[in-house]
Design a protein around this motif. Structure first.
Motif, PDB file in Angstrom:
ATOM      1  N   VAL A   1       0.396  -1.310   0.102  1.00  0.00           N
ATOM      2  CA  VAL A   1       0.035  -0.316  -0.222  1.00  0.00           C
ATOM      3  C   VAL A   1       0.962   1.350   0.444  1.00  0.00           C
ATOM      4  N   ILE A   2       1.456   1.218   1.070  1.00  0.00           N
ATOM      5  CA  ILE A   2       2.413   2.365   1.352  1.00  0.00           C
ATOM      6  C   ILE A   2       3.564   2.620  -0.872  1.00  0.00           C
ATOM      7  N   PHE A   3       4.400   1.713  -1.016  1.00  0.00           N
ATOM      8  CA  PHE A   3       4.515   2.103  -2.188  1.00  0.00           C
ATOM      9  C   PHE A   3       3.953   2.445  -3.268  1.00  0.00           C
ATOM     10  N   SER A   4       2.602   1.929  -3.672  1.00  0.00           N
ATOM     11  CA  SER A   4       1.569   2.098  -4.585  1.00  0.00           C
ATOM     12  C   SER A   4       1.434   3.824  -4.412  1.00  0.00           C
ATOM     13  N   ILE A   5       0.745   3.921  -3.594  1.00  0.00           N
ATOM     14  CA  ILE A   5       0.449   5.622  -3.603  1.00  0.00           C
ATOM     15  C   ILE A   5       2.118   6.278  -3.735  1.00  0.00           C
ATOM     16  N   VAL A   6       3.285   6.211  -3.420  1.00  0.00           N
ATOM     17  CA  VAL A   6       4.263   6.898  -3.438  1.00  0.00           C
ATOM     18  C   VAL A   6       4.448   6.548  -5.374  1.00  0.00           C
ATOM     19  N   SER A   7       4.130   5.302  -5.679  1.00  0.00           N
ATOM     20  CA  SER A   7       4.162   5.150  -6.704  1.00  0.00           C
ATOM     21  C   SER A   7       3.397   6.046  -8.088  1.00  0.00           C
TER      22      SER A   7
ATOM     23  N   ILE B   1      -4.526   8.948 -16.534  1.00  0.00           N
ATOM     24  CA  ILE B   1      -4.222   7.915 -17.706  1.00  0.00           C
ATOM     25  C   ILE B   1      -2.878   7.413 -17.747  1.00  0.00           C
ATOM     26  N   SER B   2      -1.896   8.225 -16.955  1.00  0.00           N
ATOM     27  CA  SER B   2      -0.733   7.685 -17.176  1.00  0.00           C
ATOM     28  C   SER B   2      -0.072   7.091 -15.441  1.00  0.00           C
ATOM     29  N   ARG B   3      -0.364   7.271 -15.085  1.00  0.00           N
ATOM     30  CA  ARG B   3       0.068   6.712 -13.336  1.00  0.00           C
ATOM     31  C   ARG B   3      -0.344   5.468 -12.615  1.00  0.00           C
ATOM     32  N   PHE B   4      -1.958   5.559 -13.067  1.00  0.00           N
ATOM     33  CA  PHE B   4      -2.982   4.632 -12.925  1.00  0.00           C
ATOM     34  C   PHE B   4      -2.827   3.299 -13.301  1.00  0.00           C
ATOM     35  N   PRO B   5      -2.823   3.531 -14.647  1.00  0.00           N
ATOM     36  CA  PRO B   5      -2.431   2.209 -15.543  1.00  0.00           C
ATOM     37  C   PRO B   5      -1.168   1.982 -15.438  1.00  0.00           C
ATOM     38  N   ARG B   6      -0.241   2.772 -15.409  1.00  0.00           N
ATOM     39  CA  ARG B   6       1.230   2.239 -15.113  1.00  0.00           C
ATOM     40  C   ARG B   6       1.046   1.570 -13.756  1.00  0.00           C
ATOM     41  N   LEU B   7       0.820   1.518 -12.665  1.00  0.00           N
ATOM     42  CA  LEU B   7       0.376   1.476 -11.312  1.00  0.00           C
ATOM     43  C   LEU B   7       0.281  -0.608 -11.520  1.00  0.00           C
ATOM     44  N   MET B   8      -1.548   0.039 -11.644  1.00  0.00           N
ATOM     45  CA  MET B   8      -2.251  -1.413 -12.341  1.00  0.00           C
ATOM     46  C   MET B   8      -1.358  -2.556 -12.797  1.00  0.00           C
TER      47      MET B   8
ATOM     48  N   SER C   1       7.381   2.554 -19.145  1.00  0.00           N
ATOM     49  CA  SER C   1       7.177   4.452 -19.119  1.00  0.00           C
ATOM     50  C   SER C   1       6.017   4.471 -20.420  1.00  0.00           C
ATOM     51  N   MET C   2       5.900   3.644 -20.868  1.00  0.00           N
ATOM     52  CA  MET C   2       5.138   3.830 -22.348  1.00  0.00           C
ATOM     53  C   MET C   2       3.220   3.293 -21.476  1.00  0.00           C
ATOM     54  N   VAL C   3       3.185   2.583 -20.390  1.00  0.00           N
ATOM     55  CA  VAL C   3       1.881   2.553 -20.101  1.00  0.00           C
ATOM     56  C   VAL C   3       1.418   3.333 -19.890  1.00  0.00           C
ATOM     57  N   ILE C   4      -0.025   3.516 -20.587  1.00  0.00           N
ATOM     58  CA  ILE C   4      -1.120   4.641 -20.769  1.00  0.00           C
ATOM     59  C   ILE C   4      -2.223   4.041 -20.862  1.00  0.00           C
TER      60      ILE C   4
ATOM     61  N   GLU D   1      -4.688  -3.139 -20.994  1.00  0.00           N
ATOM     62  CA  GLU D   1      -5.875  -4.131 -20.300  1.00  0.00           C
ATOM     63  C   GLU D   1      -5.991  -5.148 -20.550  1.00  0.00           C
ATOM     64  N   LEU D   2      -4.571  -5.698 -21.305  1.00  0.00           N
ATOM     65  CA  LEU D   2      -4.213  -6.628 -22.139  1.00  0.00           C
ATOM     66  C   LEU D   2      -4.189  -8.052 -20.474  1.00  0.00           C
ATOM     67  N   LEU D   3      -3.653  -7.032 -19.711  1.00  0.00           N
ATOM     68  CA  LEU D   3      -3.651  -7.696 -18.541  1.00  0.00           C
ATOM     69  C   LEU D   3      -3.972  -8.132 -17.304  1.00  0.00           C
ATOM     70  N   TYR D   4      -5.275  -7.874 -17.834  1.00  0.00           N
ATOM     71  CA  TYR D   4      -6.517  -8.115 -17.241  1.00  0.00           C
ATOM     72  C   TYR D   4      -6.968  -9.419 -17.389  1.00  0.00           C
ATOM     73  N   ILE D   5      -6.055  -9.851 -18.627  1.00  0.00           N
ATOM     74  CA  ILE D   5      -6.350 -11.592 -18.518  1.00  0.00           C
ATOM     75  C   ILE D   5      -5.906 -12.660 -17.655  1.00  0.00           C
ATOM     76  N   SER D   6      -4.945 -11.524 -17.394  1.00  0.00           N
ATOM     77  CA  SER D   6      -3.969 -12.478 -16.145  1.00  0.00           C
ATOM     78  C   SER D   6      -4.521 -12.268 -14.813  1.00  0.00           C
ATOM     79  N   ILE D   7      -5.731 -11.772 -14.503  1.00  0.00           N
ATOM     80  CA  ILE D   7      -6.248 -12.032 -13.149  1.00  0.00           C
ATOM     81  C   ILE D   7      -7.281 -12.892 -13.425  1.00  0.00           C
ATOM     82  N   PRO D   8      -7.852 -13.822 -13.895  1.00  0.00           N
ATOM     83  CA  PRO D   8      -8.922 -14.886 -13.585  1.00  0.00           C
ATOM     84  C   PRO D   8      -7.378 -15.855 -13.793  1.00  0.00           C
TER      85      PRO D   8
END
Length: 315
Positions: free
Chosen positions: A11-17, A43-50, A172-175, A180-187
């Motif tokens: 949680v701490i690292f996520s907030i810092v990121s 558009i940039s930092r939250f997608p990067r964090l996810m 750095s290029m994640v926006i 969103e393709l990464l969400y396939i990893s969750i299932p």
């Protein structure tokens, strides 16, 4: 207790990121963001964090599954040729389907990654000398052969620059719209948790697990499908993250043992924390410029890997 610590650090690292970058945004500014700050944050930092969280968790879990199925602590998607096969699949998609979208490229990369992983497992089943260090060396040799073939065709068809973008991990290029393709990893992570006990039994060997009524080949197939699909998605979205699937499961099993169900959550948490830490370090070490995340993970991961290697040698 260890899980609580990992969650707190995450949680701490996520907030810092979210608040580290060239565009200065303070947590105190959240209530009154300017339009520019709003775009940078959402558009940039939250997608990067996810993408960091999902990549770190999924690749670490893939490493844990592979180590369990092969009964070798030094096998991972990067030492079994899975990542190299996925990059070869990306090249094939670029050559055969140049106008294909991300899903089509992922399908080809997944098929090649799965084929490459099955070839490695077939080689492993035929090996009589199964030394702890020898097996991943064979996997790395196989991966280098696949990588050489990829480089040959990339040079022949002038696609070296396109392929090199999947060689180096980079967030750095994640926006928004490109991760969103990464969400396939969750299932896939959920399926891994459902089959965790079966993977643990499969890791005890084919004869033992079959005597307990387990369909060994089907369970191994499910595990390899999870590994191949997640690896191809991560390679296609953010690139290669070296050592991640190798060192994180090793660290977790030191404390939690080889029961996959018990070690799955700590592995996911530690993988996310480790990638987050390396990403924050990559952004601040030569601020305002940024070091490739694969370089940071590679340096730190190699040091940890050498320690684990020497530690295992003493046991």
């Amino acid at each position: 207790m260890k899980k609580v610590i990992l969650i707190s650090v995450l949680v701490i690292f996520s907030i810092v990121s979210l608040f580290v970058g060239v565009e200065e945004i303070s947590p105190l500014d959240v209530a009154h963001l300017t339009p520019v700050q709003w775009h940078v944050l959402f558009i940039s930092r939250f997608p990067r964090l996810m993408s960091i969280l999902i990549s770190g968790m999924s690749i670490s879990i893939c490493g844990l599954i592979m180590q369990q199925l092969t009964r070798n602590k030094f096998v991972s998607p990067t030492t079994a040729g899975t990542m190299d096969s996925a990059r070869f699949g990306v090249l094939m998609a670029l050559l055969l389907f140049p106008s294909a979208g991300m899903l089509e490229k992922m399908g080809v990369a997944f098929a090649c990654a799965l084929l490459g992983t099955f070839i490695f497992m077939n080689i492993l089943s035929r090996m009589k000398f199964k030394n702890t260090i020898f097996i991943p060396l064979v996997g790395m040799m196989f991966g280098n052969i696949v990588s050489s073939i990829t480089t040959f065709f990339a040079l022949k068809y002038n696609l070296v620059q396109s392929i090199s973008s999947w060689l180096q991990g980079d967030f750095s290029m994640v926006i928004q719209g490109r991760y969103e393709l990464l969400y396939i990893s969750i299932p896939m992570i959920i399926i891994a948790y459902i089959f965790a006990n079966r993977f643990t039994l499969a890791g005890m060997g084919e004869d033992f697990s079959t005597n307990l009524g387990l369909n060994y080949k089907a369970i191994v197939g499910i595990g390899l499908v999870i590994v191949a699909l997640v690896s191809s998605v991560v390679v296609l979205t953010v690139g290669t993250l070296p050592f991640l699937g190798l060192i994180v499961p090793n660290i977790v099993t030191i404390f939690y043992g080889d029961n996959l169900r018990k070690s799955l959550l700590p592995t996911a948490l530690l993988g996310a924390v480790f990638v987050l830490f390396c990403d924050i370090l990559s952004r601040v070490i030569i601020y305002p410029y940024e070091v490739s995340i694969s370089l940071t993970i590679g340096i730190i991961g190699s040091v940890i890997f050498l320690y684990l290697l020497m530690r295992r040698g003493r046991l």
